[in-house]
Structures are given as C-alpha cells and as structure tokens.
Write a protein that holds these residues in place. Sequence first.
Motif, PDB file in Angstrom:
ATOM      1  N   MET A   1     -56.730  80.797 -30.355  1.00  0.00           N
ATOM      2  CA  MET A   1     -56.556  80.607 -31.789  1.00  0.00           C
ATOM      3  C   MET A   1     -57.549  79.556 -32.275  1.00  0.00           C
ATOM      4  O   MET A   1     -57.705  78.505 -31.671  1.00  0.00           O
ATOM      5  CB  MET A   1     -55.128  80.152 -32.072  1.00  0.00           C
ATOM      6  N   LYS A   2     -58.193  79.841 -33.358  1.00  0.00           N
ATOM      7  CA  LYS A   2     -59.176  78.935 -33.936  1.00  0.00           C
ATOM      8  C   LYS A   2     -58.470  77.745 -34.587  1.00  0.00           C
ATOM      9  O   LYS A   2     -57.371  77.868 -35.126  1.00  0.00           O
ATOM     10  CB  LYS A   2     -60.006  79.682 -34.969  1.00  0.00           C
ATOM     11  N   SER A   3     -59.113  76.618 -34.578  1.00  0.00           N
ATOM     12  CA  SER A   3     -58.576  75.410 -35.201  1.00  0.00           C
ATOM     13  C   SER A   3     -58.368  75.625 -36.700  1.00  0.00           C
ATOM     14  O   SER A   3     -59.180  76.270 -37.369  1.00  0.00           O
ATOM     15  CB  SER A   3     -59.537  74.248 -34.973  1.00  0.00           C
ATOM     16  N   LEU A   4     -57.294  75.059 -37.233  1.00  0.00           N
ATOM     17  CA  LEU A   4     -57.000  75.145 -38.657  1.00  0.00           C
ATOM     18  C   LEU A   4     -57.368  73.855 -39.378  1.00  0.00           C
ATOM     19  O   LEU A   4     -57.136  73.734 -40.588  1.00  0.00           O
ATOM     20  CB  LEU A   4     -55.508  75.429 -38.865  1.00  0.00           C
ATOM     21  N   LEU A   5     -57.931  72.903 -38.654  1.00  0.00           N
ATOM     22  CA  LEU A   5     -58.280  71.621 -39.246  1.00  0.00           C
ATOM     23  C   LEU A   5     -59.375  71.778 -40.291  1.00  0.00           C
ATOM     24  O   LEU A   5     -60.252  72.649 -40.181  1.00  0.00           O
ATOM     25  CB  LEU A   5     -58.740  70.642 -38.169  1.00  0.00           C
ATOM     26  N   ILE A   6     -59.359  70.913 -41.278  1.00  0.00           N
ATOM     27  CA  ILE A   6     -60.347  70.952 -42.350  1.00  0.00           C
ATOM     28  C   ILE A   6     -61.758  70.856 -41.794  1.00  0.00           C
ATOM     29  O   ILE A   6     -62.649  71.591 -42.213  1.00  0.00           O
ATOM     30  CB  ILE A   6     -60.070  69.826 -43.370  1.00  0.00           C
ATOM     31  N   LYS A   7     -61.949  69.974 -40.819  1.00  0.00           N
ATOM     32  CA  LYS A   7     -63.295  69.768 -40.274  1.00  0.00           C
ATOM     33  C   LYS A   7     -63.846  71.007 -39.575  1.00  0.00           C
ATOM     34  O   LYS A   7     -65.042  71.143 -39.407  1.00  0.00           O
ATOM     35  CB  LYS A   7     -63.311  68.583 -39.308  1.00  0.00           C
ATOM     36  N   ASP A   8     -62.965  71.927 -39.191  1.00  0.00           N
ATOM     37  CA  ASP A   8     -63.374  73.123 -38.455  1.00  0.00           C
ATOM     38  C   ASP A   8     -63.376  74.389 -39.300  1.00  0.00           C
ATOM     39  O   ASP A   8     -63.587  75.479 -38.775  1.00  0.00           O
ATOM     40  CB  ASP A   8     -62.446  73.329 -37.250  1.00  0.00           C
ATOM     41  N   THR A   9     -63.121  74.267 -40.606  1.00  0.00           N
ATOM     42  CA  THR A   9     -63.024  75.445 -41.469  1.00  0.00           C
ATOM     43  C   THR A   9     -63.790  75.238 -42.769  1.00  0.00           C
ATOM     44  O   THR A   9     -63.997  74.111 -43.208  1.00  0.00           O
ATOM     45  CB  THR A   9     -61.550  75.758 -41.819  1.00  0.00           C
ATOM     46  N   THR A  10     -64.152  76.345 -43.374  1.00  0.00           N
ATOM     47  CA  THR A  10     -64.759  76.303 -44.705  1.00  0.00           C
ATOM     48  C   THR A  10     -63.650  76.499 -45.735  1.00  0.00           C
ATOM     49  O   THR A  10     -62.531  76.907 -45.397  1.00  0.00           O
ATOM     50  CB  THR A  10     -65.796  77.427 -44.882  1.00  0.00           C
TER      51      THR A  10
END
Length: 77
Positions: A1-10
């Motif tokens: 599962m991909k990270s949901l953190l702000i730093k890891d998402t657009t």
Amino acid sequence: MKSLLIKDTTKEEREAIVAESLGNIEGGCDGCAPGILEMYQPYIDGKMELRECNMAFRTHYVSGEEQPVRNGCGYVR
C-alpha cells in the motif's frame, strides 16, 4: 500500500484518496456530504494529515452521554 502522507502524495492523489475512501456519498445523501467533504479539505490542501483530520473530528463529536459506561474491563482514567 502506498503512503497516504502529505509528503508522499500530490493534491490530486489526496483528492482521489478521499473520494475513494468515502465511496458514492451522492447516492444515499441526506445533506451531510458537504460536511464530510469539508472535514478532509485540510488533508487535500496539504495542511493536515488524514490522522489529524480524523482526530479533530472525534474531538468535536458529542455523544450526548456524560461519560461512557465501562463494564469490567479494568480501564481506569
């Protein structure tokens, strides 16, 4: 599962995460959808993590009870 953190998402990915998590809120909506969507806007805007949005919501939730009743679990505040 991909990270949901702000730093890891657009921003676009965060919008998609919220939309997917909430499902089809239009289908059975009783007028609550704007409030639910508004709750996650700080996450979409990159100002608060999802966890912080959920914690802020729970902090403001009022159940109507003075205190929850705990039976036999041994939990002491």
